[in-house]
Design a protein around this motif. Structure first.
Motif, short mmCIF file in Angstrom:
data_model
loop_
_atom_site.label_atom_id
_atom_site.label_comp_id
_atom_site.label_asym_id
_atom_site.label_seq_id
_atom_site.Cartn_x
_atom_site.Cartn_y
_atom_site.Cartn_z
N GLU A 266 -11.46 -3.87 -2.10
CA GLU A 266 -11.17 -2.77 -1.19
C GLU A 266 -10.65 -3.31 0.14
O GLU A 266 -10.95 -4.45 0.51
CB GLU A 266 -12.42 -1.93 -0.95
CG GLU A 266 -12.94 -1.25 -2.19
CD GLU A 266 -12.00 -0.19 -2.73
OE1 GLU A 266 -11.38 0.52 -1.93
OE2 GLU A 266 -11.88 -0.10 -3.97
N LYS A 267 -9.93 -2.52 0.86
CA LYS A 267 -9.39 -2.91 2.16
C LYS A 267 -10.52 -3.33 3.09
O LYS A 267 -11.58 -2.71 3.11
CB LYS A 267 -8.62 -1.73 2.76
CG LYS A 267 -7.94 -2.05 4.05
CD LYS A 267 -7.17 -0.86 4.58
CE LYS A 267 -6.52 -1.19 5.89
NZ LYS A 267 -5.83 -0.04 6.46
N GLY B 150 0.81 -1.19 0.00
CA GLY B 150 0.00 0.00 0.00
C GLY B 150 0.85 1.24 0.00
O GLY B 150 2.06 1.14 -0.14
N GLN C 218 -3.23 1.61 -0.24
CA GLN C 218 -4.21 1.12 -1.19
C GLN C 218 -4.76 2.27 -2.02
O GLN C 218 -4.97 3.36 -1.52
CB GLN C 218 -5.34 0.41 -0.47
CG GLN C 218 -6.18 -0.41 -1.38
CD GLN C 218 -6.88 -1.55 -0.69
OE1 GLN C 218 -6.86 -1.63 0.52
NE2 GLN C 218 -7.49 -2.42 -1.44
#
Length: 65
Positions: A37-38, A3, A5
């Motif tokens: 997505e995280k 990251g 991200q």
């Protein structure tokens, strides 16, 4: 996890990941990736790695984190 991200590169970059899996015969290495997505629970894809048992690093091209 790499990251931060959301980073996108203009050209693919090489991510070099050192490892010591070749020092123990019973140890292996695997690389997985996802475009989610995280913090979202999602399936991870296995990345096919070359079978170079003498290497102590893996290099992959990425265009985003």
């Amino acid at each position: 996890m790499c990251g931060p991200q959301g980073i996108e590169f203009l050209k693919p970059v090489i991510l070099n990941i050192p490892h010591y899996a070749n020092t123990l015969p019973s140890m292996g290495i695997s690389l997985k990736a996802t475009d989610s997505e995280k913090d979202l629970h999602t399936a991870w894809d296995n990345i096919l790695l070359p079978s170079n048992h003498a290497a102590n690093s893996v290099a992959v091209k990425v265009d985003h984190f």
